[in-house]
Scaffold this motif. Structure first.
Motif, PDB file in Angstrom:
ATOM      1  N   SER A 187       0.803  -1.226   0.000  1.00  0.00           N
ATOM      2  CA  SER A 187       0.000   0.000   0.000  1.00  0.00           C
ATOM      3  C   SER A 187       0.832   1.269   0.000  1.00  0.00           C
ATOM      4  CB  SER A 187      -0.920   0.005   1.231  1.00  0.00           C
ATOM      5  OG  SER A 187      -0.146  -0.040   2.430  1.00  0.00           O
ATOM      6  N   HIS A 188       2.113   1.189   0.385  1.00  0.00           N
ATOM      7  CA  HIS A 188       2.936   2.398   0.433  1.00  0.00           C
ATOM      8  C   HIS A 188       4.368   2.088   0.009  1.00  0.00           C
ATOM      9  CE1 HIS A 188       4.455   6.289   1.623  1.00  0.00           C
ATOM     10  NE2 HIS A 188       5.419   5.674   2.294  1.00  0.00           N
ATOM     11  N   THR A 290       0.167   4.766  -1.897  1.00  0.00           N
ATOM     12  CA  THR A 290       0.788   6.061  -1.631  1.00  0.00           C
ATOM     13  C   THR A 290       2.286   5.928  -1.849  1.00  0.00           C
ATOM     14  OG1 THR A 290       0.950   5.545   0.728  1.00  0.00           O
ATOM     15  CG2 THR A 290      -0.975   6.808   0.015  1.00  0.00           C
ATOM     16  N   GLU A 299       4.057  13.223   0.243  1.00  0.00           N
ATOM     17  CA  GLU A 299       3.349  11.968  -0.001  1.00  0.00           C
ATOM     18  C   GLU A 299       2.117  12.252  -0.843  1.00  0.00           C
ATOM     19  OE1 GLU A 299       0.833   8.948   2.702  1.00  0.00           O
ATOM     20  OE2 GLU A 299       2.957   9.101   3.210  1.00  0.00           O
ATOM     21  N   ALA A 301      -1.147  10.526  -2.763  1.00  0.00           N
ATOM     22  CA  ALA A 301      -1.985   9.352  -2.975  1.00  0.00           C
ATOM     23  C   ALA A 301      -2.225   9.223  -4.466  1.00  0.00           C
ATOM     24  CB  ALA A 301      -3.306   9.495  -2.230  1.00  0.00           C
TER      25      ALA A 301
END
Length: 311
Positions: A187-188, A290, A299, A301
Motif C-alpha cells: 500500500s505504500h 501512496t 506523499e 496518494a
C-alpha cells in the motif's frame, strides 16, 4: 622310432608352454601402461575442454541475467476495454490458471507498481563489478481507463529468497535506481537515495558468485513500458547488459491509476469464500497506493486526494 617321434612332440609342446610363460608377463606388463596412457589422454581432453570453456567465458558476456518470479501482492490490474458482463469469469478464483488466462485475454497490465526478480551470475574470471541499473527505451502513454480489477485477499509469503531490493520511481524525469525504504509495499512505497552509491562485487569463473535482485517499478501519471540494463565492469571494460525481467521476458509494463474508469471489478466477499468476482459501481472507494520519493515533494496518494477512483 615311434617313441622318438612322441618325444619330439612332447618337446615341442613343452617349448610352446615355456615360450608362452615368457610372453605372458610381457603382455601383462603392457596393460598398466595402456591404462596409464588412456588416463593421460582423458586428462588431456578434460584439460582442453576446461580451457575451451574458460576461453568461451572470457570471450562471452561478463554476466548472465536470468529472470524469475516476483512475489509482489496485491496487484491492481487494468484493461483497455470496459467490462459490462463477466460471464464465466464471475466464478474464477483469484490466482487460478483460468483467472490468469482471463486477465491475459483482456490485454491486462499491472497498475500502480510492478516488480521483477532476476539473478545476476558472474561469468568472467576474476572480479565482476555491478555499478548501476537503468531503464531503457521507455515508452509512456495516457493511463488505461477501461476496467480496473481490484486485488483479492493477500495470501501468505512465498518462498523466502535472499535478495537485494531496490526501486525506480517512474514519476522521475530520468528514473534511477533508488533504495527502497522499509514499509508495506502492498500500500505504500518509500524511495530514498540512489542505490548504487556503492558497487557490488562478484567473483566470477566456472562457479561464479550470483546475486538475486528484486526491483520495483512505481508508476507516475502515465502507463510506461521499458527494459532494464545492468552496468557491469569486468577486466577493466564497462558494459550494459540487458536483464531478463521474468523468464523469457525482456520488457515490463506498469500502468498508472486513471482518474476515472468505465468499469470496476472486485472480488466476492468472504461469505462466498473469495471464490469469484463481481462488477461494482464506478466510484467505489479503493485503497490505492501512496508514494514518497525525492521526485515527489510530499506523499501523494496515487488515487487522488480523496482516495477514490471513478468519481
Amino acid at each position: 622310432m615311434r617313441w622318438y617321434r612322441k618325444a619330439e612332440t612332447w618337446l615341442a609342446i613343452l617349448a610352446l608352454v615355456v615360450a608362452g610363460a615368457a610372453i605372458v608377463p610381457g603382455v601383462m606388463a603392457l596393460v598398466p601402461a595402456n591404462r596409464s596412457a588412456s588416463a593421460d589422454a582423458n586428462g588431456d581432453r578434460r584439460a582442453q575442454q576446461e580451457e575451451e570453456e574458460k576461453k568461451a567465458r572470457a570471450d562471452g558476456p561478463p554476466v548472465s541475467i536470468a529472470g524469475g518470479g516476483a512475489d509482489y501482492v496485491p496487484q491492481y490490474f487494468a484493461f483497455p476495454g470496459a467490462t459490462t458482463s463477466l460471464g464465466p469469469a464471475a466464478g474464477y478464483a483469484i490466482g487460478t490458471p483460468a483467472y490468469r488466462s482471463w486477465l491475459d485475454s483482456n490485454d491486462v497490465r499491472v497498475v500502480g507498481a510492478g516488480a521483477a526478480r532476476f539473478t545476476v551470475r558472474a561469468l568472467h574470471e576474476g572480479t565482476v563489478i555491478i555499478q548501476g541499473m537503468r531503464l531503457t527505451d521507455v515508452r509512456c502513454t495516457a493511463p488505461t481507463d477501461g476496467t480496473l480489477v481490484l486485488p483479492g485477499p493477500i495470501g501468505g509469503p512465498g518462498e523466502e529468497v535472499e535478495k537485494t531490493v531496490l526501486a525506480f520511481d517512474l514519476a522521475e524525469r530520468s528514473p534511477r535506481a533508488r533504495t527502497l525504504l522499509p514499509g508495506d509495499t502492498g500500500s505504500h512505497f518509500a524511495l530514498g537515495d540512489p542505490y548504487f552509491s556503492k558497487s557490488i562485487y562478484l567473483e566470477g569463473g566456472a562457479a561464479g558468485d550470483a546475486r538475486t535482485f528484486e526491483v520495483y517499478f512505481v508508476a507516475g501519471s502515465q502507463d510506461c513500458e521499458f527494459g532494464l540494463d545492468v552496468n557491469v565492469t569486468s577486466n577493466d571494460k564497462e558494459s550494459w547488459v540487458p536483464a531478463e525481467l521474468a523468464e523469457g521476458v525482456k520488457r515490463s509494463q506498469v500502468a498508472a491509476f486513471a482518474t476515472r474508469y468505465r468499469s470496476i471489478v472486485a472480488p466476492t466477499g468472504p461469505e462466498d469464500g473469495w471464490v469469484g468476482q463481481k462488477l461494482v459501481p464506478v466510484g467505489t472507494p479503493i485503497p490505492g497506493l501512496t508514494v514518497t520519493s525525492p521526485a515527489r515533494n510530499q506523499e501523494v496518494a496515487q488515487t487522488g486526494a480523496t482516495g477514490h477512483l471513478g468519481r
